[in-house]
Design a protein around this motif. Structure first.
Motif, mmCIF file in Angstrom:
data_model
loop_
_atom_site.group_PDB
_atom_site.id
_atom_site.type_symbol
_atom_site.label_atom_id
_atom_site.label_comp_id
_atom_site.label_asym_id
_atom_site.label_seq_id
_atom_site.Cartn_x
_atom_site.Cartn_y
_atom_site.Cartn_z
ATOM 1 N N LYS A 148 0.842 -1.197 0.000
ATOM 2 C CA LYS A 148 0.000 0.000 0.000
ATOM 3 C C LYS A 148 0.878 1.249 0.000
ATOM 4 O O LYS A 148 1.937 1.280 0.628
ATOM 5 N N ILE A 149 0.416 2.264 -0.725
ATOM 6 C CA ILE A 149 1.090 3.560 -0.729
ATOM 7 C C ILE A 149 0.614 4.321 0.505
ATOM 8 O O ILE A 149 -0.550 4.728 0.586
ATOM 9 N N THR A 150 1.481 4.498 1.478
ATOM 10 C CA THR A 150 1.069 5.118 2.739
ATOM 11 C C THR A 150 1.380 6.610 2.796
ATOM 12 O O THR A 150 0.873 7.312 3.669
ATOM 13 N N GLU A 151 2.243 7.090 1.894
ATOM 14 C CA GLU A 151 2.558 8.525 1.872
ATOM 15 C C GLU A 151 2.858 8.935 0.443
ATOM 16 O O GLU A 151 3.639 8.286 -0.255
ATOM 17 N N ILE A 154 2.910 14.292 -3.349
ATOM 18 C CA ILE A 154 2.498 14.970 -4.580
ATOM 19 C C ILE A 154 1.049 14.617 -4.861
ATOM 20 O O ILE A 154 0.474 13.736 -4.218
ATOM 21 N N ALA A 155 0.456 15.291 -5.818
ATOM 22 C CA ALA A 155 -0.943 15.042 -6.162
ATOM 23 C C ALA A 155 -1.101 13.643 -6.775
ATOM 24 O O ALA A 155 -0.207 13.173 -7.480
ATOM 25 N N PRO A 156 -2.202 12.956 -6.496
ATOM 26 C CA PRO A 156 -2.436 11.644 -7.111
ATOM 27 C C PRO A 156 -2.428 11.763 -8.634
ATOM 28 O O PRO A 156 -2.809 12.788 -9.193
ATOM 29 N N TYR A 157 -1.993 10.704 -9.293
ATOM 30 C CA TYR A 157 -1.958 10.741 -10.750
ATOM 31 C C TYR A 157 -2.100 9.332 -11.311
ATOM 32 O O TYR A 157 -1.879 8.335 -10.616
ATOM 33 N N LYS A 168 -2.002 6.939 -5.599
ATOM 34 C CA LYS A 168 -2.502 7.890 -4.601
ATOM 35 C C LYS A 168 -2.320 7.320 -3.208
ATOM 36 O O LYS A 168 -2.236 6.095 -3.015
ATOM 37 N N GLU A 169 -2.251 8.209 -2.247
ATOM 38 C CA GLU A 169 -2.033 7.814 -0.862
ATOM 39 C C GLU A 169 -3.196 6.967 -0.361
ATOM 40 O O GLU A 169 -4.364 7.274 -0.588
ATOM 41 N N GLY A 170 -2.864 5.865 0.315
ATOM 42 C CA GLY A 170 -3.875 4.987 0.875
ATOM 43 C C GLY A 170 -4.352 3.909 -0.074
ATOM 44 O O GLY A 170 -5.145 3.054 0.329
ATOM 45 N N ALA A 175 -3.291 -1.064 -8.056
ATOM 46 C CA ALA A 175 -4.725 -0.875 -8.271
ATOM 47 C C ALA A 175 -5.012 -0.430 -9.703
ATOM 48 O O ALA A 175 -4.271 0.358 -10.274
ATOM 49 N N ILE A 176 -6.093 -0.954 -10.281
ATOM 50 C CA ILE A 176 -6.511 -0.621 -11.632
ATOM 51 C C ILE A 176 -7.698 0.340 -11.541
ATOM 52 O O ILE A 176 -8.685 0.035 -10.862
ATOM 53 N N TYR A 177 -7.598 1.480 -12.226
ATOM 54 C CA TYR A 177 -8.663 2.471 -12.200
ATOM 55 C C TYR A 177 -9.202 2.703 -13.616
ATOM 56 O O TYR A 177 -8.484 2.563 -14.601
#
Length: 399
Positions: A148-151, A154-157, A168-170, A175-177
């Protein structure tokens, strides 16, 4: 690191070995050499900015702590359990830039983010029989890894092929979006167009909401899930499997050896990009309606709606679970007394084997091979070859 062999101090009936252990360590990864420099793209003799250099990059670091347990018992079984937690700081990310505020450059490698991982692993070995000329042993390995990305400072992308992944954080790493489709009238009632009622819609034979009375016609089209008046970008899959399991068996009888290895993966989604490409040209097999009963037939326009000009959407996400016969081998060993020229004492043994790899795959995935890449590449790209079935002969001599 350290370990304590409990069974050396405490005698436990039926237990030959009982040990606990732990270790902690830190490793670093250097940034790529060319990441510190600006790069440019050249097209028809015209250059344009590409990557913005970053001379302030520093190594990323991974700190891991591990706990383990080893048990040998009943003079037949061995069990091992491991738990590891890792934290990677100053993670390398190719961050997208806004060209008009970065002198035209579109990306830059940065130390941006922390990833935490947790791994749980069990293995169980068994020597079922070991008498005279017959031996039979088995080994079972179970692995479950979560990241998991915990920190993320920068802005999610979106990243990866066609922005398939969302950093993105959290969020899970892998993950597939993309976009998804309305599958219930309750969802549709929350995004009804002005002047329409829920009676203007129905759920079709595939489970998607379409306009009432449109099934089987060119007007039958799925409807995207919306949020605040526009298509909702949501999580549509996860490349991380729930668990991976491996089972091996080795049987020896006199000079004969028989071995097989089964690999099992449960979960782990795949974006079937090959199917997307075939649908773009109306060549995907499921678009053939010749053997489809009347009343369930769909038009080409219906499937082109799912193609949606190649946008990432949930229709093309499939479960990548599989069971594979990874390896199967049979061999025979001649002892020194059975070898040619035994009077000259040239050979101690001669072993011949037939080895097959990737012989069988059981999966519901509709593509060529559910094993198409790593966690961060959960898609079947148009240039990705499936694993080949391989059969080989082996002949070994011991002098």
């Amino acid at each position: 690191s350290g370990a304590y062999r409990i069974s050396e101090d405490i005698k436990i009936p039926g237990v030959q070995e009982l040990k606990i252990r732990s270790a902690i360590g830190t490793a670093g990864i250097r940034p790529g050499f060319d990441w510190q420099y600006e790069t440019y793209n050249l097209n028809s003799g015209i250059s344009s900015p590409g990557q913005k250099g970053n001379k302030e990059l520093k190594p990323s670091k991974t700190k891991e702590i591990e706990f383990g347990l080893d048990i040998a018992f009943l003079n037949k079984f061995s069990f091992q359990a491991n738990y590891a937690k890792s934290i990677t700081t100053d993670q390398f990310l190719s961050v997208p830039l806004i060209p008009f505020v970065s002198d035209g450059f579109t990306s830059q490698w940065q130390n941006a983010g922390t990833i935490e991982g947790n791994t749980l692993e069990f293995s169980l070995g068994a020597n079922w029989f070991q008498q005279n000329d017959f031996k039979w042993s088995s080994n079972l390995v179970y692995t479950d890894t979560k990241q998991k990305i915990t920190e993320l400072p920068i802005a999610p992308y979106q990243s990866g092929p066609d922005g398939l992944y969302y950093i993105k954080e959290g969020e899970t790493y892998g993950a597939i979006y993309g976009y998804t489709w309305v599958t219930s009238l309750d969802q549709m009632s929350a995004q009804l167009p002005v002047g329409e009622t829920i009676n203007d819609y129905e759920v079709n034979s595939d489970g998607y909401v379409v306009s009432a009375g449109s099934q089987g016609t060119v007007l039958e089209k799925p409807i995207k899930l919306q949020e605040d008046g526009s298509a909702a970008l949501v999580k549509i899959g996860d490349g991380l499997p729930d668990f991976i399991l491996g089972l091996s068996n080795t049987i020896n009888y006199k000079g004969f050896t028989f071995y097989f290895l089964l690999d099992i993966k449960n979960g782990g989604d795949i974006y079937n990009r090959k199917a997307v490409g075939l649908a773009a040209y109306n060549r995907n097999g499921f678009m053939d309606m010749s053997n489809t009963p009347e009343g369930s037939k769909k038009t080409v326009d219906y499937y082109q709606s799912f193609y949606d000009s190649g946008s990432n959407n949930s229709y093309w996400v499939e479960d990548g679970s599989f069971v594979k016969l990874r390896e199967l081998s049979m061999g025979y060993t001649l002892k020194s007394s059975q070898t040619p020229f035994r009077s000259l004492n040239i050979f101690k043994s001669i072993t011949g084997k037939v080895i097959g790899r990737n012989l069988l795959t059981f999966t519901k995935y509709s593509g060529h091979d559910p094993e198409v890449g790593a966690i961060r590449t959960p898609y079947e790209a148009t240039n990705a070859y499936p694993n080949f079935r391989n059969i080989a002969l082996s002949l070994g001599f011991q002098f």
